[in-house]
Enzyme design. Structure first.
Site, PDB file in Angstrom:
ATOM      1  N   TYR A 135       0.692   0.160   7.258  1.00  0.00           N
ATOM      2  CA  TYR A 135      -0.868   1.194   7.325  1.00  0.00           C
ATOM      3  C   TYR A 135      -0.840   1.655   8.813  1.00  0.00           C
ATOM      4  O   TYR A 135      -1.919   1.373   9.688  1.00  0.00           O
ATOM      5  CB  TYR A 135      -2.070   0.232   7.557  1.00  0.00           C
ATOM      6  CG  TYR A 135      -2.228   0.086   5.660  1.00  0.00           C
ATOM      7  CD1 TYR A 135      -1.027   0.934   4.667  1.00  0.00           C
ATOM      8  CD2 TYR A 135      -2.413  -1.303   4.871  1.00  0.00           C
ATOM      9  CE1 TYR A 135      -1.337   0.759   3.057  1.00  0.00           C
ATOM     10  CE2 TYR A 135      -3.074  -1.043   3.916  1.00  0.00           C
ATOM     11  CZ  TYR A 135      -2.230   0.068   3.478  1.00  0.00           C
ATOM     12  OH  TYR A 135      -1.921  -0.841   1.551  1.00  0.00           O
ATOM     13  N   LYS A 188      10.713  -7.067   3.819  1.00  0.00           N
ATOM     14  CA  LYS A 188      11.937  -5.954   2.775  1.00  0.00           C
ATOM     15  C   LYS A 188      13.441  -5.990   3.090  1.00  0.00           C
ATOM     16  O   LYS A 188      13.739  -5.231   3.790  1.00  0.00           O
ATOM     17  CB  LYS A 188      11.354  -5.358   2.347  1.00  0.00           C
ATOM     18  CG  LYS A 188      12.605  -4.244   1.501  1.00  0.00           C
ATOM     19  CD  LYS A 188      12.547  -4.761  -0.276  1.00  0.00           C
ATOM     20  CE  LYS A 188      13.596  -3.991  -0.781  1.00  0.00           C
ATOM     21  NZ  LYS A 188      14.377  -4.475  -2.351  1.00  0.00           N
ATOM     22  N   ASP A 221       9.806  -7.550  -3.731  1.00  0.00           N
ATOM     23  CA  ASP A 221      10.025  -6.803  -5.149  1.00  0.00           C
ATOM     24  C   ASP A 221      10.274  -8.203  -5.677  1.00  0.00           C
ATOM     25  O   ASP A 221       9.547  -8.582  -7.089  1.00  0.00           O
ATOM     26  CB  ASP A 221      11.039  -5.549  -5.191  1.00  0.00           C
ATOM     27  CG  ASP A 221      12.189  -5.843  -4.293  1.00  0.00           C
ATOM     28  OD1 ASP A 221      11.998  -7.280  -3.449  1.00  0.00           O
ATOM     29  OD2 ASP A 221      13.054  -5.249  -4.845  1.00  0.00           O
ATOM     30  N   ASP A 245      -1.629  -6.214   1.105  1.00  0.00           N
ATOM     31  CA  ASP A 245      -2.757  -5.498   0.317  1.00  0.00           C
ATOM     32  C   ASP A 245      -1.954  -5.682  -0.869  1.00  0.00           C
ATOM     33  O   ASP A 245      -3.387  -6.229  -2.007  1.00  0.00           O
ATOM     34  CB  ASP A 245      -3.024  -4.548   1.371  1.00  0.00           C
ATOM     35  CG  ASP A 245      -4.474  -3.831   0.560  1.00  0.00           C
ATOM     36  OD1 ASP A 245      -5.142  -4.461  -0.248  1.00  0.00           O
ATOM     37  OD2 ASP A 245      -4.916  -3.047   0.691  1.00  0.00           O
ATOM     38  N   ASP A 249      -4.032  -8.357  -4.570  1.00  0.00           N
ATOM     39  CA  ASP A 249      -4.553  -7.972  -5.735  1.00  0.00           C
ATOM     40  C   ASP A 249      -3.705  -8.897  -6.664  1.00  0.00           C
ATOM     41  O   ASP A 249      -4.666  -8.872  -8.127  1.00  0.00           O
ATOM     42  CB  ASP A 249      -4.350  -5.541  -5.859  1.00  0.00           C
ATOM     43  CG  ASP A 249      -5.678  -5.514  -5.428  1.00  0.00           C
ATOM     44  OD1 ASP A 249      -5.889  -5.793  -4.377  1.00  0.00           O
ATOM     45  OD2 ASP A 249      -5.621  -4.442  -5.482  1.00  0.00           O
TER      46      ASP A 249
END
Ligand code: ATP
Length: 352
Positions: A135, A188, A221, A245, A249
């Protein structure tokens, strides 16, 4: 819990003015039920209403006052709807996280018995690094980590630093020690080797300080697949800002609804309670929002402040109300925000 805690109340946008007062009401009743001193609530302007009254979505008076408080409840903000000159600024929660160095965003996801959760046994916590990572808008001292060198090129940078990774890793391990002693590092590192590979490497180093915690790691992923397939197997997940983030969700929804997904943003000195969900403009102003996420976030704040009995009572009150059949629309029920909140208060009074 010390006497006379002073907590800020920042309503925010969208469903904020519906769910934040519901949280205040439930926290007040839980504190009274456990015989704790009442909180002094300090209302402060934020969001679209503050743009109207103070010319800023996060007026200076709000930030200055928060500095003197023990913590606060922050409603969601709909910064995408602000006038262009305000949209260009860091959004209120991003600013507050950065300004107060609230480095740990703790986002539990736990299904409620009897609700149509996609993963009914899910009970995990996403520990999201809150101050840097991908971010880029909050990773720089001045200016932003997103820029356009030409009209056809947009660039964002990610920042990963050893101190920030070490402190979030320790926070996650401390939590895992108190829970089921399993920690999963999400990264990742096969592609973003230097940045998320660094995150992984440092989390692995910190793991040596916690020999009782079983540690594994997954690519972001693959992690989404594992959560959907067997999310109930996971305990604590630690990851960088943007991955956290997005993952939280997903975990909130797997547990039943974003409307039940709480969070706190904490440093070692301060904590801000904030529902994991956004301002839900599609249902705002209709009395339909599920206040659970905001109420649970408030309970996490009380827990962080040292009042575990009130926090636990709120959790039991919420679960009793849902188990008793009072549910908002997102959980398949017909209750509105006010009816559900009243049922939670009644449960708390009955359980105390
Ligand atoms: P942001 O970018 O700020 O996260 P968003 O618009 O992407 O916001 P949300 O505002 O969280 O996402 O809304 C996503 C969906 O979840 C919407 O359909 C919304 O109505 C629903 N939702 C979010 N919060 C609640 C809530 N408290 N109760 C019921 N439904 C909710």
């Amino acid at each position: 819990m010390a006497d006379n805690f002073r907590l800020g109340v920042l309503l925010g946008d969208g469903v904020g003015p519906e769910i934040v007062p519901a949280a205040v009401q439930v926290l007040d009743s839980a504190l009274a039920a456990v015989g704790a001193p009442a909180v002094e609530w300090v209302p402060l302007p934020v969001g679209a209403a503050a743009i109207d009254t103070h010319g800023s979505a996060l007026p200076e008076i709000t930030v200055e006052t928060l500095d003197k408080l023990d913590g606060w409840l922050l409603g969601p903000h709909d910064s995408a709807s602000y006038p262009a000159e305000h949209r260009a600024l860091l959004n209120p929660s991003g600013f507050l996280r950065k300004h107060f160095d609230l480095f740990a965003n703790i986002r539990p996801a736990k299904a409620f018995d009897g609700t149509p959760a996609l993963r009914p046994g899910l009970d995990l916590v996403v520990v999201r690094e809150n101050t840097e990572g991908f971010y880029a808008d909050r990773s720089t001292y001045r200016g932003t980590g997103e820029f356009m060198p030409t009209a056809d090129v947009a660039i964002a940078m990610g920042i990963f630093t050893r101190p920030a990774i070490e402190r979030i890793a320790r926070q996650a391990f401390e939590l895992a020690v108190q829970r089921r002693k399993r920690l999963t590092i999400v990264h990742k590192a096969n592609v973003l080797r230097t940045t998320t590979g660094f995150f992984l490497e440092i989390c692995r180093e910190i793991a040596a300080e916690y020999p009782d915690v079983a540690v594994d790691d997954f690519h972001i992923d693959a992690m989404t697949v594992h959560l959907v397939r067997h999310g109930a197997d996971f305990d604590v997940l630690v990851t960088e800002n943007m991955f956290g983030d997005i993952l939280s969700d997903l975990t909130g929804e797997l547990a039943g609804s974003l409307g039940i997904a709480p969070s706190i943003n904490a440093s070692h000195e301060r904590a801000m309670a904030q529902a994991a969900h956004g301002s839900a403009p599609d249902i705002a102003g209709r009395g339909l929002a599920n206040p659970t996420a905001m109420i649970s976030s408030g309970a996490m704040l009380l827990d962080w402040l040292g009042n575990q009995p009130a926090a636990e009572l709120i959790d039991r009150g919420l679960r009793a109300a849902v188990a008793g059949g009072v549910r908002t629309a997102d959980l398949g029920g017909t209750a509105g925000t006010a009816e559900f909140t009243a049922a939670v208060v009644e449960s708390i009074n009955g359980l105390a």
